[in-house]
Scaffold this motif. Sequence first.
Motif, PDB file in Angstrom:
ATOM      1  N   GLY A  53       0.809  -1.233   0.000  1.00  0.00           N
ATOM      2  CA  GLY A  53       0.000   0.000   0.000  1.00  0.00           C
ATOM      3  C   GLY A  53       0.829   1.263   0.000  1.00  0.00           C
ATOM      4  O   GLY A  53       0.405   2.294   0.515  1.00  0.00           O
ATOM      5  N   GLY A  54       2.027   1.211  -0.556  1.00  0.00           N
ATOM      6  CA  GLY A  54       2.869   2.406  -0.639  1.00  0.00           C
ATOM      7  C   GLY A  54       3.772   2.594   0.561  1.00  0.00           C
ATOM      8  O   GLY A  54       4.648   3.451   0.541  1.00  0.00           O
ATOM      9  N   GLY A  55       3.563   1.831   1.630  1.00  0.00           N
ATOM     10  CA  GLY A  55       4.432   1.910   2.803  1.00  0.00           C
ATOM     11  C   GLY A  55       4.533   3.310   3.376  1.00  0.00           C
ATOM     12  O   GLY A  55       5.580   3.720   3.856  1.00  0.00           O
ATOM     13  N   GLY A  56       3.449   4.061   3.340  1.00  0.00           N
ATOM     14  CA  GLY A  56       3.459   5.421   3.887  1.00  0.00           C
ATOM     15  C   GLY A  56       3.849   6.470   2.859  1.00  0.00           C
ATOM     16  O   GLY A  56       3.861   7.659   3.174  1.00  0.00           O
ATOM     17  N   LYS A  57       4.142   6.062   1.657  1.00  0.00           N
ATOM     18  CA  LYS A  57       4.480   7.018   0.597  1.00  0.00           C
ATOM     19  C   LYS A  57       3.295   7.128  -0.351  1.00  0.00           C
ATOM     20  O   LYS A  57       2.601   6.158  -0.632  1.00  0.00           O
ATOM     21  CB  LYS A  57       5.701   6.534  -0.194  1.00  0.00           C
ATOM     22  N   SER A  58       3.116   8.342  -0.878  1.00  0.00           N
ATOM     23  CA  SER A  58       2.049   8.532  -1.858  1.00  0.00           C
ATOM     24  C   SER A  58       2.474   7.962  -3.204  1.00  0.00           C
ATOM     25  O   SER A  58       3.662   7.729  -3.446  1.00  0.00           O
ATOM     26  CB  SER A  58       1.726  10.030  -2.017  1.00  0.00           C
ATOM     27  N   LYS A  59       1.492   7.764  -4.062  1.00  0.00           N
ATOM     28  CA  LYS A  59       1.774   7.239  -5.400  1.00  0.00           C
ATOM     29  C   LYS A  59       2.722   8.183  -6.139  1.00  0.00           C
ATOM     30  O   LYS A  59       3.641   7.742  -6.830  1.00  0.00           O
ATOM     31  CB  LYS A  59       0.460   7.060  -6.160  1.00  0.00           C
ATOM     32  N   ASP A  60       2.532   9.487  -6.003  1.00  0.00           N
ATOM     33  CA  ASP A  60       3.397  10.478  -6.664  1.00  0.00           C
ATOM     34  C   ASP A  60       4.832  10.387  -6.140  1.00  0.00           C
ATOM     35  O   ASP A  60       5.797  10.478  -6.919  1.00  0.00           O
ATOM     36  CB  ASP A  60       2.861  11.901  -6.456  1.00  0.00           C
ATOM     37  N   GLU A  61       5.000  10.204  -4.811  1.00  0.00           N
ATOM     38  CA  GLU A  61       6.341  10.075  -4.240  1.00  0.00           C
ATOM     39  C   GLU A  61       7.033   8.815  -4.767  1.00  0.00           C
ATOM     40  O   GLU A  61       8.219   8.847  -5.121  1.00  0.00           O
ATOM     41  CB  GLU A  61       6.277  10.016  -2.712  1.00  0.00           C
ATOM     42  N   ILE A  62       6.288   7.731  -4.836  1.00  0.00           N
ATOM     43  CA  ILE A  62       6.857   6.476  -5.349  1.00  0.00           C
ATOM     44  C   ILE A  62       7.246   6.644  -6.819  1.00  0.00           C
ATOM     45  O   ILE A  62       8.325   6.231  -7.231  1.00  0.00           O
ATOM     46  CB  ILE A  62       5.864   5.305  -5.141  1.00  0.00           C
ATOM     47  N   MET A  63       6.366   7.286  -7.597  1.00  0.00           N
ATOM     48  CA  MET A  63       6.678   7.496  -9.016  1.00  0.00           C
ATOM     49  C   MET A  63       7.913   8.396  -9.176  1.00  0.00           C
ATOM     50  O   MET A  63       8.741   8.167 -10.073  1.00  0.00           O
ATOM     51  CB  MET A  63       5.478   8.098  -9.759  1.00  0.00           C
ATOM     52  N   GLN A  64       8.070   9.397  -8.325  1.00  0.00           N
ATOM     53  CA  GLN A  64       9.247  10.277  -8.382  1.00  0.00           C
ATOM     54  C   GLN A  64      10.515   9.476  -8.078  1.00  0.00           C
ATOM     55  O   GLN A  64      11.527   9.611  -8.765  1.00  0.00           O
ATOM     56  CB  GLN A  64       9.101  11.445  -7.394  1.00  0.00           C
ATOM     57  N   LEU A  65      10.470   8.615  -7.068  1.00  0.00           N
ATOM     58  CA  LEU A  65      11.622   7.783  -6.723  1.00  0.00           C
ATOM     59  C   LEU A  65      11.933   6.780  -7.836  1.00  0.00           C
ATOM     60  O   LEU A  65      13.107   6.538  -8.160  1.00  0.00           O
ATOM     61  CB  LEU A  65      11.378   7.055  -5.400  1.00  0.00           C
ATOM     62  N   ILE A  66      10.894   6.215  -8.453  1.00  0.00           N
ATOM     63  CA  ILE A  66      11.106   5.301  -9.588  1.00  0.00           C
ATOM     64  C   ILE A  66      11.745   6.057 -10.751  1.00  0.00           C
ATOM     65  O   ILE A  66      12.678   5.555 -11.391  1.00  0.00           O
ATOM     66  CB  ILE A  66       9.777   4.625 -10.008  1.00  0.00           C
TER      67      ILE A  66
END
Length: 183
Positions: free
Chosen positions: A139-152
């Motif tokens: 579920g993102g582990g406390g990160k938003s979808k946008d934050e995860i996409m930025q890190l990717i």
Amino acid sequence: MIRGKGYGHGFTYGTGEDFSIDNSLFLKIHPEDRDEVWNSLNKAHQDKQTNSWEAEYRLLLSDGSIAYFIDRCQILRDEKGEPLRTVGSALDVTTSRQQLERIKEQNKILREIGWLQSHVIRAPLSRIMSLIFLANNLGGGGKSKDEIMQLITESANELDEVIRQITDKTNLIKDEDRRDLID
């Protein structure tokens, strides 16, 4: 010392000189090789049991380049073991030595590529895989979808840069191969 006239490709020397470290041929031997060649040849002449001699050395050519030679001779001796004459040949191995250096340089580049592939690519790829797992399974582990996409995206850009470095190193090998074909 008498040498054939055909020996002088790219350099000149006297053909009927005394056996001496100061003769015109020995003076053409690269300074880093000269004493070793002289000492080994002199030792072979002095050792009454030695009937052959071989050495590899560099010669300084008149155009400033370096040639590589393998020199071999048989030492003909009288009944007391004193040298009468040496008969031999010198083989110009410059081309093979230059090819060997090119192969060593290519191997160095290939080792660098291998290291990049096995170590440097792993970090951004592992991050991308972990972020996808985090997004899909935790579920993102406390990160938003946008934050995860930025890190990717950051990891993908880092991965792209490493792949460019590998491509550049591979092109160095291709360029060297092309030069070899032209030479």
